[in-house]
Scaffold this motif. Structure first.
Motif, PDB file in Angstrom:
ATOM      1  N   ASN A 164      19.420  13.745   0.246  1.00 33.46           N
ATOM      2  CA  ASN A 164      18.784  14.268   1.463  1.00 33.46           C
ATOM      3  C   ASN A 164      17.291  14.500   1.303  1.00 33.46           C
ATOM      4  OD1 ASN A 164      18.691  16.507  -0.165  1.00 33.46           O
ATOM      5  ND2 ASN A 164      19.966  17.815   1.148  1.00 33.46           N
ATOM      6  N   GLY A 165      16.722  14.071   0.176  1.00 27.05           N
ATOM      7  CA  GLY A 165      15.291  14.209  -0.039  1.00 27.05           C
ATOM      8  C   GLY A 165      14.892  15.488  -0.731  1.00 27.05           C
ATOM      9  N   GLN A 166      15.850  16.393  -0.999  1.00 29.53           N
ATOM     10  CA  GLN A 166      15.553  17.597  -1.756  1.00 29.53           C
ATOM     11  C   GLN A 166      15.634  17.298  -3.255  1.00 29.53           C
ATOM     12  OE1 GLN A 166      18.458  20.364   0.024  1.00 29.53           O
ATOM     13  NE2 GLN A 166      16.727  21.416   0.991  1.00 29.53           N
ATOM     14  N   TYR A 167      15.316  18.311  -4.045  1.00 26.92           N
ATOM     15  CA  TYR A 167      15.283  18.131  -5.498  1.00 26.92           C
ATOM     16  C   TYR A 167      16.023  19.267  -6.178  1.00 26.92           C
ATOM     17  CZ  TYR A 167      11.564  14.829  -4.399  1.00 26.92           C
ATOM     18  OH  TYR A 167      10.847  13.787  -3.879  1.00 26.92           O
ATOM     19  N   LEU A 168      16.637  18.942  -7.296  1.00 25.87           N
ATOM     20  CA  LEU A 168      17.270  19.940  -8.150  1.00 25.87           C
ATOM     21  C   LEU A 168      16.563  19.902  -9.497  1.00 25.87           C
ATOM     22  CD1 LEU A 168      19.660  21.931  -7.887  1.00 25.87           C
ATOM     23  CD2 LEU A 168      21.050  20.273  -9.143  1.00 25.87           C
ATOM     24  N   THR A 169      16.097  21.063  -9.949  1.00 26.46           N
ATOM     25  CA  THR A 169      15.361  21.129 -11.215  1.00 26.46           C
ATOM     26  C   THR A 169      16.047  22.097 -12.160  1.00 26.46           C
ATOM     27  OG1 THR A 169      13.902  22.874 -10.354  1.00 26.46           O
ATOM     28  CG2 THR A 169      13.148  20.594 -10.151  1.00 26.46           C
ATOM     29  N   SER A 170      15.805  21.895 -13.455  1.00 30.67           N
ATOM     30  CA  SER A 170      16.351  22.787 -14.494  1.00 30.67           C
ATOM     31  C   SER A 170      15.200  23.465 -15.217  1.00 30.67           C
ATOM     32  CB  SER A 170      17.212  22.003 -15.488  1.00 30.67           C
ATOM     33  OG  SER A 170      16.445  20.996 -16.127  1.00 30.67           O
ATOM     34  N   ARG A 171      15.455  24.693 -15.651  1.00 33.14           N
ATOM     35  CA  ARG A 171      14.469  25.465 -16.411  1.00 33.14           C
ATOM     36  C   ARG A 171      15.205  26.197 -17.537  1.00 33.14           C
ATOM     37  NH1 ARG A 171      11.103  26.935 -11.856  1.00 33.14           N
ATOM     38  NH2 ARG A 171      11.147  25.207 -10.376  1.00 33.14           N
ATOM     39  N   ALA A 172      14.647  26.189 -18.724  1.00 32.34           N
ATOM     40  CA  ALA A 172      15.260  26.853 -19.874  1.00 32.34           C
ATOM     41  C   ALA A 172      14.972  28.345 -19.803  1.00 32.34           C
ATOM     42  CB  ALA A 172      14.720  26.259 -21.172  1.00 32.34           C
ATOM     43  N   ARG A 173      16.029  29.139 -19.818  1.00 32.88           N
ATOM     44  CA  ARG A 173      15.908  30.596 -19.798  1.00 32.88           C
ATOM     45  C   ARG A 173      16.614  31.134 -21.041  1.00 32.88           C
ATOM     46  NH1 ARG A 173      12.167  32.704 -17.336  1.00 32.88           N
ATOM     47  NH2 ARG A 173      13.335  34.624 -16.891  1.00 32.88           N
ATOM     48  N   ASP A 174      15.850  31.734 -21.923  1.00 28.41           N
ATOM     49  CA  ASP A 174      16.413  32.177 -23.193  1.00 28.41           C
ATOM     50  C   ASP A 174      16.318  33.687 -23.327  1.00 28.41           C
ATOM     51  OD1 ASP A 174      17.739  31.632 -25.561  1.00 28.41           O
ATOM     52  OD2 ASP A 174      15.882  31.569 -26.729  1.00 28.41           O
ATOM     53  N   ASP A 175      16.539  34.405 -22.224  1.00 23.04           N
ATOM     54  CA  ASP A 175      16.473  35.863 -22.266  1.00 23.04           C
ATOM     55  C   ASP A 175      17.484  36.415 -23.260  1.00 23.04           C
ATOM     56  OD1 ASP A 175      14.611  35.627 -20.258  1.00 23.04           O
ATOM     57  OD2 ASP A 175      16.087  35.916 -18.651  1.00 23.04           O
ATOM     58  N   SER A 176      16.991  37.217 -24.193  1.00 18.72           N
ATOM     59  CA  SER A 176      17.837  37.850 -25.214  1.00 18.72           C
ATOM     60  C   SER A 176      18.619  36.824 -26.026  1.00 18.72           C
ATOM     61  CB  SER A 176      18.812  38.844 -24.548  1.00 18.72           C
ATOM     62  OG  SER A 176      18.106  39.818 -23.807  1.00 18.72           O
ATOM     63  N   GLY A 177      18.076  35.604 -26.165  1.00 16.61           N
ATOM     64  CA  GLY A 177      18.716  34.588 -26.985  1.00 16.61           C
ATOM     65  C   GLY A 177      19.970  34.004 -26.380  1.00 16.61           C
ATOM     66  N   SER A 178      20.118  34.068 -25.047  1.00 14.53           N
ATOM     67  CA  SER A 178      21.347  33.626 -24.402  1.00 14.53           C
ATOM     68  C   SER A 178      21.397  32.123 -24.172  1.00 14.53           C
ATOM     69  CB  SER A 178      21.528  34.339 -23.056  1.00 14.53           C
ATOM     70  OG  SER A 178      22.760  34.018 -22.462  1.00 14.53           O
ATOM     71  N   SER A 179      20.260  31.431 -24.258  1.00 14.33           N
ATOM     72  CA  SER A 179      20.196  29.973 -24.058  1.00 14.33           C
ATOM     73  C   SER A 179      20.821  29.568 -22.723  1.00 14.33           C
ATOM     74  CB  SER A 179      20.896  29.230 -25.209  1.00 14.33           C
ATOM     75  OG  SER A 179      20.278  29.512 -26.437  1.00 14.33           O
ATOM     76  N   ASP A 180      20.318  30.161 -21.652  1.00 14.53           N
ATOM     77  CA  ASP A 180      20.820  29.864 -20.314  1.00 14.53           C
ATOM     78  C   ASP A 180      19.996  28.769 -19.658  1.00 14.53           C
ATOM     79  OD1 ASP A 180      22.511  31.996 -20.782  1.00 14.53           O
ATOM     80  OD2 ASP A 180      21.234  33.429 -19.720  1.00 14.53           O
ATOM     81  N   THR A 181      20.587  28.140 -18.648  1.00 13.57           N
ATOM     82  CA  THR A 181      19.881  27.133 -17.853  1.00 13.57           C
ATOM     83  C   THR A 181      19.797  27.613 -16.416  1.00 13.57           C
ATOM     84  OG1 THR A 181      20.839  25.388 -19.223  1.00 13.57           O
ATOM     85  CG2 THR A 181      19.787  24.716 -17.172  1.00 13.57           C
ATOM     86  N   MET A 182      18.586  27.649 -15.888  1.00  8.17           N
ATOM     87  CA  MET A 182      18.395  27.971 -14.472  1.00  8.17           C
ATOM     88  C   MET A 182      18.246  26.667 -13.703  1.00  8.17           C
ATOM     89  SD  MET A 182      15.448  30.271 -12.601  1.00  8.17           S
ATOM     90  CE  MET A 182      16.288  31.818 -12.970  1.00  8.17           C
ATOM     91  N   PHE A 183      18.992  26.540 -12.605  1.00  2.45           N
ATOM     92  CA  PHE A 183      18.861  25.408 -11.706  1.00  2.45           C
ATOM     93  C   PHE A 183      18.261  25.894 -10.398  1.00  2.45           C
ATOM     94  CE2 PHE A 183      22.251  24.118 -14.587  1.00  2.45           C
ATOM     95  CZ  PHE A 183      21.842  22.829 -14.935  1.00  2.45           C
ATOM     96  N   ALA A 184      17.280  25.136  -9.898  1.00  2.00           N
ATOM     97  CA  ALA A 184      16.602  25.517  -8.651  1.00  2.00           C
ATOM     98  C   ALA A 184      16.696  24.371  -7.658  1.00  2.00           C
ATOM     99  CB  ALA A 184      15.138  25.866  -8.913  1.00  2.00           C
TER     100      ALA A 184
END
Length: 812
Positions: free
Chosen positions: A542-562
């Protein structure tokens, strides 16, 4: 250890001298070694001379003094062939005791000078090939070695022609490959000796280009605002800054105004200029440097340079602009008498330092290399070192890129000229054992020229499969072409693959349309709940975008998707707990639901599972959430991408090994690898290159690398290969081969390399994490987004070759 030992023609010791421990002394010593001339580039000259009193000289026989060894400041043993012996016995009238002076040339140079060498021509040679040819039969072995590319105007052709001897050819090699040389003797613990020559890019580590050097925006002259705080930390790549001011004792500066250029005329392949991309001008100018050094009313000094490794004219322009920053001031040579330098600061030959010239306003800082040393063992206060400004017109593409490009072009040229040089290689990835007669199995045909896979440059009709009858004749009723076919049980063993050279193409199967680069926009890392730099981006239907960002708060190694709209404004975010770095992920759209393919570590303990889950705005998704489909455990950390066009998944592991699997097999719990390859086979070096991202668009696979500040060791690049026949499609140097609008930031880290389709046309999607200045805080980072159309090579016309009854160049 200040020691000299003389040998006869059989290398038996005949005399020994030392300036230590009260031994027999020598005097009048001068060692001179030069590795570069500021006018003529790289060279190698190594000579040594000393004197001894006649009462200490070896016996006066013709062969008693043929060689001498000298231990240098680097504790290496350097051997010299004595070329001149001068007896000064008649000096008594001047009050001098009789003495003799010995002069020698480095034994390697002497040996080479006595050997004739045949003319030889290479196409795309390696330095190792040339060095082994020149040194052949000399008794000298190659020690430390760096594989370098040619730095001549024609980087694919090299010849030794008309050389008077092997030393002449050796000098040609040094200048043509811009290498530095050191020849010495190695002695093992048992006393065995070996003659060794190091052939390297730099004898000493080059100062890191990140070290305290900024470009003054008003004049483009190199300046360093932090010189007052610069200190040598002990890391040889961090460098020391030497300050020059007029009147400093023992410090002389020479200016070469002939090496000042304020206008550059760059030339690319086949004589192409930048006129078409530079407002109808073939030149790039530095008007500020012109006004500062020459005066605005004076004519521009013009340098004509050639770089055949950059085919894109916009990239050629950018490269020329970068070279102009190096040549927009006179070339400086500094000579320092070391009586005015602390002994521990005495630099070795090949050492690089920054020299800050405070006589120039603003302060001019140059990177300089010790290109010549003069050492006096008996008078160290008279030692002299010469710094030459570290300049090069070498193409900034790393040697590995040039080597890959030249090897492919060379292989294509050879294959076109001589079809018999092409070797067909047939692969049976499914094996050749059939359980029933209804089965078919894949057969893959590759085309090799020497050690180069040229399959990407052959039209599908050039991969010809022939079936042979039991009597050995060709079954003319069977016609099949292509590098991938499916064969029935009765065909395997009777099919033979051949390559038709007339179907060799000039272009690979797919390439980037460098004329169609589009700048889509820029956004900050923090917006509407989204945080941190974008690691990867996927475009939705649909012309939108999905992006990933590395979030390592407190060593949790999480992935944020926007989720971001077409203008990159963040609409919503979600957090995948323990989703890791997010450097690559896959997007699958099913009935208006966006599914993400990624990995997760349930306990964040380096054990990884392949997962699929829907994008859920505002949700923090735990690894054990029921909405997370745990597909299967992986054999290690994997980068996952989903090919929406072909319903396939790529999983790339930390060692470069990459598996291609049908998504349906994975969802059914079957890790059935269709194709496997290793990206390190295509030139990436995980020890040097910052690996970024990858994507699959079957049969093509793409991956990108490059750090924040682009360097020759860690350049911004994107590669492409065909996963079936494993041929390389392209390797593009983003900073030189492409011209990205508005990408002039000092820090620019390529992040995304992904493919999407629009109206049936494939596009490569790139994102760069940028910062205008390296010293800026992370909060000033910006993400810049670009697309480039992909060009698929059109099918070649059918070539009528008539009926072929037999062919000897086949692969079973």
């Amino acid at each position: 250890m200040r020691t000299i030992t003389i040998y006869d023609n059989s290398l038996n010791e005949t005399a020994s001298y030392t300036l230590d421990n009260h031994g027999i002394p020598y005097f009048g010593h001068t060692y001179t070694c030069q590795i570069e001339d500021t006018d003529n580039g790289r060279l190698w000259e190594d000579s040594n001379t000393f004197s001894v009193l006649n009462k200490y000289r070896p016996a006066s026989t013709p062969t008693s003094a043929c060689f001498f060894d000298w231990i240098g400041p680097d504790n290496r043993i350097y051997r010299y062939r004595i070329t001149d012996i001068t007896d000064y016995s008649g000096q008594a009238a001047n009050g001098l005791l009789p003495y003799t002076t010995f002069t020698g040339a480095n034994k390697l140079a002497f040996d080479l000078a006595g050997i004739s060498i045949e003319d030889k021509t290479w196409i795309s040679p390696t330095l190792k090939e040339v060095a082994e040819y020149v040194l052949g039969g000399t008794g000298w072995e190659i020690g430390e070695f760096d594989e370098l590319g040619l730095t001549t105007d024609s980087p694919t052709n090299f010849a030794i022609s008309g050389a008077s001897n092997a030393q002449d050819a050796f000098s040609t090699m040094i200048s043509s490959f811009s290498c530095e040389v050191r020849a010495y003797i190695e002695v093992d613990m048992y006393g065995n000796q070996k003659q060794v020559v190091d052939i390297v890019k730099n004898l000493e580590p080059v100062v890191n280009s990140n070290f305290a050097t900024l470009t003054d925006q008003s004049t483009n002259l190199y300046t360093d605002p932090t010189l007052a705080n610069s200190q040598y930390t002990g890391d040889p790549t961090q460098g020391r800054t030497i300050e020059y001011r007029a009147g400093l004792a023992g410090f002389q500066r020479a200016q070469n105004w002939q090496a000042l250029y304020t206008r550059i005329y760059p030339i690319s392949q086949n004589g192409a200029t930048i006129q078409a991309v530079n407002n109808n001008s073939p030149y790039v100018y530095d008007t500020d440097a012109q006004a500062y050094w020459l005066g605005s009313g004076q004519p521009y000094r013009t340098l004509k340079i050639t770089n055949e490794s950059i085919g894109n004219l916009s990239g050629l322009k950018s490269w020329a602009q970068s070279q102009l920053k190096i040549y927009n001031h006179p070339e400086f040579t500094y000579t320092i008498t070391t009586a005015f330098m602390r002994p521990e600061d005495m630099p070795m030959l090949g050492t690089t330092n920054y020299i800050a010239n405070f006589d120039v306003e603003p302060t001019l800082t140059i990177l300089a290399e010790v290109i010549q040393v003069e050492i006096h063992d008996d008078a160290p206060a008279s030692n002299v070192i010469t710094y030459g400004e570290y300049r090069t017109l070498n193409p900034t593409s790393p040697a590995l890129i040039d080597q890959l490009r030249s090897s492919i072009s060379s292989a294509i040229a050879k294959a076109k000229k001589d079809a018999s040089s092409i070797k067909p290689v047939a692969l049976t990835p499914d094996g050749n054992n059939f359980t029933d007669t209804t089965q078919t199995k894949r057969l893959i045909l590759q085309a090799w020229e020497g050690s180069t896979n040229i399959s990407s440059y052959i039209d599908s009709k050039g991969f010809i499969w022939r079936r042979y009858n039991t009597d050995g004749t060709v079954d003319t009723s069977y016609q099949q072409t292509g590098y991938l076919i499916n064969a029935a049980s009765n065909a395997v063993g009777t099919l033979h693959g051949t390559i038709e050279a007339d179907y060799i193409q000039d272009d690979p199967e797919i390439k980037l349309d460098t004329t169609g680069i589009s700048y889509l926009g820029v956004y900050g890392p923090d917006d509407n709940g989204a945080h941190s730099a974008t690691q990867y981006m996927a475009r939705l239907s649909n012309g939108q975008y999905l992006t990933s960002r590395a979030r390592d708060d407190s060593g949790s190694s999480d992935t944020m998707f926007a989720l971001q709209d077409s203008k990159f404004a963040v609409q919503s975010v979600m957090l995948q707990v323990h989703g890791q770095h997010g450097g690559t992920f896959g997007v699958q759209e099913v009935n208006n639901t966006v599914y993400i393919w990624n990995i997760v570590s349930l306990k964040n303990d380096h054990n990884y599972i392949l997962v699929r889950f829907p994008y859920l705005p505002g949700v923090t998704l735990q690894p054990t959430d029921s909405r997370v489909q745990q597909i299967m455990a992986l054999k290690g950390y994997g980068r996952v991408n989903y090919d929406r066009q072909h319903d396939m998944v790529s999983i790339g592991y930390s060692d470069g090994s990459t598996d291609i699997i049908n998504a349906s097999d994975l969802l059914a719990g079957n890790y059935n690898v269709l194709y496997n390859f290793n990206i390190t086979d295509y030139g990436i070096d995980f020890n040097k290159n910052t690996y970024q991202s990858e994507c699959l668009d079957f049969p093509y696979f793409y991956f990108a690398a490059g750090g924040g500040q682009e360097t020759n060791e860690d350049p911004h690049k994107v590669w492409a290969l065909n996963v079936v026949h494993k041929g390389a499609e392209f390797e593009v140097y983003l900073d030189n081969d492409l011209d990205f609008p508005n990408l002039t930031d000092e820090n620019r880290e390529v992040e995304t390399c992904n493919v999407f389709y629009q109206g049936g046309q494939p596009y490569m999607l790139f994102t760069f994490n940028t910062n205008a200045l390296l010293i800026n805080p992370a909060s000033m980072e910006r993400e810049k987004v670009y697309t480039i159309p992909m060009i698929k090579r059109p099918a070649a016309s059918v070539i009528d070759k008539g009926t072929i009854n037999e062919n000897d160049s086949t692969a079973d």
